[in-house]
Motif scaffolding. Sequence first.
Motif, PDB file in Angstrom:
ATOM      1  N   GLU A 109      99.870  88.734  57.861  1.00  0.00           N
ATOM      2  CA  GLU A 109     100.513  89.374  56.800  1.00  0.00           C
ATOM      3  C   GLU A 109     100.514  88.817  55.443  1.00  0.00           C
ATOM      4  O   GLU A 109     100.073  89.600  54.282  1.00  0.00           O
ATOM      5  CB  GLU A 109     101.724  89.546  56.850  1.00  0.00           C
ATOM      6  CG  GLU A 109     102.856  90.132  55.882  1.00  0.00           C
ATOM      7  CD  GLU A 109     102.212  91.979  56.791  1.00  0.00           C
ATOM      8  OE1 GLU A 109     101.525  92.998  55.246  1.00  0.00           O
ATOM      9  OE2 GLU A 109     102.133  92.420  57.570  1.00  0.00           O
ATOM     10  N   GLU A 110     100.216  87.674  55.585  1.00  0.00           N
ATOM     11  CA  GLU A 110      99.847  86.980  54.091  1.00  0.00           C
ATOM     12  C   GLU A 110      98.534  87.051  53.717  1.00  0.00           C
ATOM     13  O   GLU A 110      98.307  87.251  52.115  1.00  0.00           O
ATOM     14  CB  GLU A 110      99.896  85.364  54.493  1.00  0.00           C
ATOM     15  CG  GLU A 110     101.428  84.775  54.345  1.00  0.00           C
ATOM     16  CD  GLU A 110     101.628  84.883  55.840  1.00  0.00           C
ATOM     17  OE1 GLU A 110     101.389  84.984  56.278  1.00  0.00           O
ATOM     18  OE2 GLU A 110     102.854  84.729  55.938  1.00  0.00           O
ATOM     19  N   GLN A 159      99.172  90.883  52.564  1.00  0.00           N
ATOM     20  CA  GLN A 159      99.330  90.354  50.671  1.00  0.00           C
ATOM     21  C   GLN A 159      98.400  90.206  49.362  1.00  0.00           C
ATOM     22  O   GLN A 159      98.572  89.942  48.559  1.00  0.00           O
ATOM     23  CB  GLN A 159     100.505  89.866  50.903  1.00  0.00           C
ATOM     24  CG  GLN A 159     101.412  89.912  51.293  1.00  0.00           C
ATOM     25  CD  GLN A 159     102.236  91.521  51.056  1.00  0.00           C
ATOM     26  OE1 GLN A 159     102.319  92.223  50.613  1.00  0.00           O
ATOM     27  NE2 GLN A 159     102.441  92.030  52.270  1.00  0.00           N
ATOM     28  N   LYS A 161      95.948  93.313  48.883  1.00  0.00           N
ATOM     29  CA  LYS A 161      96.578  93.907  47.873  1.00  0.00           C
ATOM     30  C   LYS A 161      96.945  93.540  46.762  1.00  0.00           C
ATOM     31  O   LYS A 161      96.036  94.728  45.512  1.00  0.00           O
ATOM     32  CB  LYS A 161      98.145  94.244  48.571  1.00  0.00           C
ATOM     33  CG  LYS A 161      98.575  95.256  49.739  1.00  0.00           C
ATOM     34  CD  LYS A 161     100.125  95.252  49.895  1.00  0.00           C
ATOM     35  CE  LYS A 161     100.077  95.989  50.773  1.00  0.00           C
ATOM     36  NZ  LYS A 161     101.283  96.464  51.712  1.00  0.00           N
TER      37      LYS A 161
END
Length: 201
Positions: free
Chosen positions: A190-191, A194, A197
């Motif tokens: 998930e890092e 992010q 993004k």
Amino acid sequence: MSAEENIAVVVLAAGGSSRLGRPKQLVEFKGKTLLEHTMEKVDMLGFQTKILVLGANQDSIQEKIETKGFNVVTNNNWEQGMASSIKMGLEASLAEENGLDHVLFLVSDQPFLERTNLIGLVHTQLTKKPKATYSQYGENIGVPAIFSKAAFPLLLNLEGDEGAKKLIYSKDFDFCTETFKNGGFDVDTEEDVQQLKQMDL
């Protein structure tokens, strides 16, 4: 692009994305999923034989992504590791293309892949004629990578979570590399999502 020699393309997208907890193939970047981005770069080059290996989350991936032009094969043994997808992709390519000379492998989570990366790999492979040409990012080498038919038996002998990088340690295995500046960035956590993004500007 594959007019002079028979080159098949295999996109490996069967993994379960266990560290991410959701299909990394469907993570979006610049308005497209990562898998769509990879498939689009392949489509730009006009390869005739295009294989997409799916496994985990196949239904949700195919609901979201148009796979037209790709022969979708299902790896029900995806949990056994990368080798099973490599072998399945190569076998599907050989079944579809008589006299296959080379196979180009890609994965679905390299957001900075460009068509120029693929053109460079193919050019080096066809002109220098090694058993394989890998992408190089920093100190690492890996996919995308293209293999000559001389390497096919070695690919078919891979087991478990072995990737095709293992072949560079084989005796008499000559290979070349092409620089892929941002190829080391992939999406596993998930890092990573992010961070991606923040780059989507």
